[in-house]
Motif scaffolding. Structure first.
Motif, PDB file in Angstrom:
ATOM      1  N   PRO A 137       0.677  -1.301  -0.052  1.00 31.44           N
ATOM      2  CA  PRO A 137       0.015   0.076  -0.014  1.00 31.44           C
ATOM      3  C   PRO A 137       0.845   1.400   0.023  1.00 31.44           C
ATOM      4  N   GLU A 138       0.437   2.235  -0.553  1.00 25.55           N
ATOM      5  CA  GLU A 138       1.004   3.543  -0.704  1.00 25.55           C
ATOM      6  C   GLU A 138       0.224   4.624  -0.215  1.00 25.55           C
ATOM      7  N   GLY A 139       0.818   5.649   0.201  1.00 24.05           N
ATOM      8  CA  GLY A 139       0.023   6.857   0.480  1.00 24.05           C
ATOM      9  C   GLY A 139      -1.173   6.759   1.499  1.00 24.05           C
ATOM     10  N   ARG A 140      -2.282   7.314   1.178  1.00 22.94           N
ATOM     11  CA  ARG A 140      -3.162   7.264   1.833  1.00 22.94           C
ATOM     12  C   ARG A 140      -3.982   5.585   2.139  1.00 22.94           C
ATOM     13  N   GLU A 141      -3.796   5.037   1.226  1.00 28.69           N
ATOM     14  CA  GLU A 141      -3.823   3.513   1.590  1.00 28.69           C
ATOM     15  C   GLU A 141      -3.169   2.862   2.601  1.00 28.69           C
ATOM     16  N   ALA A 142      -1.918   3.372   2.545  1.00 32.31           N
ATOM     17  CA  ALA A 142      -1.090   2.605   3.570  1.00 32.31           C
ATOM     18  C   ALA A 142      -1.459   3.252   4.961  1.00 32.31           C
ATOM     19  N   ASP A 143      -1.941   4.471   5.041  1.00 33.87           N
ATOM     20  CA  ASP A 143      -2.275   5.144   6.290  1.00 33.87           C
ATOM     21  C   ASP A 143      -3.685   4.481   6.838  1.00 33.87           C
ATOM     22  N   GLN A 144      -4.431   4.281   5.734  1.00 28.89           N
ATOM     23  CA  GLN A 144      -5.705   3.390   6.072  1.00 28.89           C
ATOM     24  C   GLN A 144      -5.756   2.148   6.695  1.00 28.89           C
ATOM     25  N   MET A 145      -4.646   1.516   6.160  1.00 33.11           N
ATOM     26  CA  MET A 145      -4.284  -0.054   6.395  1.00 33.11           C
ATOM     27  C   MET A 145      -3.688   0.107   7.816  1.00 33.11           C
ATOM     28  N   VAL A 146      -2.698   1.010   8.298  1.00 35.05           N
ATOM     29  CA  VAL A 146      -2.485   0.992   9.883  1.00 35.05           C
ATOM     30  C   VAL A 146      -3.238   1.358  10.626  1.00 35.05           C
ATOM     31  N   ALA A 147      -4.169   2.388  10.041  1.00 29.44           N
ATOM     32  CA  ALA A 147      -5.300   2.856  11.204  1.00 29.44           C
ATOM     33  C   ALA A 147      -6.327   1.597  11.208  1.00 29.44           C
ATOM     34  N   GLY A 148      -6.660   0.858  10.332  1.00 31.27           N
ATOM     35  CA  GLY A 148      -7.502  -0.215  10.373  1.00 31.27           C
ATOM     36  C   GLY A 148      -6.999  -1.266  11.327  1.00 31.27           C
ATOM     37  N   LEU A 149      -5.663  -1.763  11.158  1.00 33.12           N
ATOM     38  CA  LEU A 149      -5.218  -2.660  11.870  1.00 33.12           C
ATOM     39  C   LEU A 149      -5.126  -2.131  13.424  1.00 33.12           C
ATOM     40  N   GLY A 150      -4.869  -0.752  13.609  1.00 33.66           N
ATOM     41  CA  GLY A 150      -4.940  -0.590  15.047  1.00 33.66           C
ATOM     42  C   GLY A 150      -6.195  -0.389  15.574  1.00 33.66           C
ATOM     43  N   ALA A 151      -7.229  -0.252  14.816  1.00 35.00           N
ATOM     44  CA  ALA A 151      -8.550  -0.178  15.377  1.00 35.00           C
ATOM     45  C   ALA A 151      -9.035  -1.483  15.878  1.00 35.00           C
ATOM     46  N   ALA A 152      -8.574  -2.411  15.283  1.00 38.07           N
ATOM     47  CA  ALA A 152      -8.948  -3.689  15.702  1.00 38.07           C
ATOM     48  C   ALA A 152      -8.375  -4.009  17.219  1.00 38.07           C
ATOM     49  N   LEU A 153      -7.300  -3.146  17.476  1.00 34.14           N
ATOM     50  CA  LEU A 153      -6.615  -3.497  18.636  1.00 34.14           C
ATOM     51  C   LEU A 153      -7.056  -2.473  19.765  1.00 34.14           C
TER      52      LEU A 153
END
Length: 337
Positions: A137-153
């Motif tokens: 993932p790049e750019g906004r998609e990368a940020d959203q990926m990290v945020a999504g994984l973090g939200a699950a925790l």
């Protein structure tokens, strides 16, 4: 059959007898592995997983269809995961698609495949074999990926903090998850309202520093700093990190640079690197000045091929990786700044 992300996720989440084999490929191997875990979850915690490798199936192509048609020793659900190196499992997959019955889902994780790949062409031509390519993932998609994984925790992560975590992990999803789990433990997250992750939290636990050890090696190689590259290789070897992990770290950096190079060619170097973590900005700019788009594409192909060689049975991983990286470092040194 080429599948979109939504289609491949539905296929993995709800296994069907109409699908004989699922092909997960592309340079983001961590992304492919993460997708395969969706099938594991769908099959259930008690399901029996059979792991096969490409070298074994190349010698015995009938084994895959035999395993797909076999019942579990324990009478429960069963599925097969194959780690492949390019086209070595093509004959085995052909036999699976032609078999009168299968029954057990099969997922093949094949890494980066070229358009001329026989395995990829087989998948694209078969409705019973959906294929999906994972890219870092790049750019906004990368940020959203990290945020999504973090939200699950139980974490709430702003885009700028997500980018620090992503860059520190060199885009490796597995490392991102490890960092987030460490942060969640530090903040005692999981129950109640989400815990905010800010720069102070990252600094307190040493996460998101913007450069991993393997990332420092990649930067030394791509800027032509051969002597520092040798020292990084020695230190990483002493800590037990060599071979495929180093090649994958280099591939992630190259894919990041290729995307930034394309942006720079459309706009400017300054504009393209605006979102890069400030501690990395100078070295990334130096790398972009050394390598143009065609050269970066060549390096991606070269490192992808090196990864394939390393995955072959009996390959001398540490030696092969070191030689390949130092060859690139010498080439970079001859390019100047």
């Amino acid at each position: 059959m080429k599948a979109s992300r939504a289609e491949i996720e539905r296929t993995l989440d709800r296994p069907s007898d109409s699908v004989r084999c699922i092909l997960l490929h592309g340079p983001d191997d961590a992304g492919s592995r993460a997708l395969s875990e969706r099938l594991a979850k769908a099959m259930g915690a008690d399901a029996e997983r059979i792991d096969l490798d490409g070298a074994t199936l190349a010698k015995d192509p009938a084994l895959l269809s035999d395993e797909a048609a076999s019942t579990s020793l324990f009478g429960g659900a069963r599925w097969i995961r194959v780690r492949a190196n390019g086209d070595e499992v093509t004959e085995a997959v052909e036999a699976l698609l032609a078999a009168p019955q299968a029954g057990n889902p099969v997922v093949v994780i094949a890494g980066a495949l070229k358009p001329a790949s026989k395995l990829l062409k087989l998948a694209l031509a078969s409705p019973a074999m959906p294929a999906f390519a994972s890219y870092a993932p790049e750019g906004r998609e990368a940020d959203q990926m990290v945020a999504g994984l973090g939200a699950a925790l139980g974490l709430r992560i702003a885009p700028n903090i997500a980018r620090r975590i992503f860059d520190a992990a060199a885009g490796d999803r597995a490392i991102v998850v490890q960092e987030l789990e460490k942060i969640a433990s530090f903040l005692d997250a999981g129950e109640g309202p989400p815990r905010e992750v800010d720069a102070a939290v990252l600094d307190a636990i040493g996460a998101g520093e913007g450069e991993s050890s393997s990332g420092a090696l990649a930067d030394a190689v791509l800027t032509g700093a051969a002597r520092p590259a040798v020292e990084e290789l020695k230190q990483l070897a002493e800590s037990g990190e060599d071979g495929i992990p180093l090649i994958r770290a280099m591939l992630r950096r190259l894919l990041q640079l290729a995307a930034l190079r394309a942006d720079a060619d459309r706009t400017s170097l300054a504009e393209a690197t605006k979102a890069v973590f400030f501690k990395d900005k100078d070295v990334v700019a130096a790398e972009l000045r050394r390598w143009n788009a065609p050269d970066l594409a060549m390096l991606v192909d070269r490192i992808t091929a090196a990864q394939a060689r390393l995955m072959e049975s009996g390959s001398a991983g540490a030696v092969t990786a070191s030689q390949e990286l130092l060859t690139i470092a010498r080439a970079a040194a001859g390019r100047g700044r």
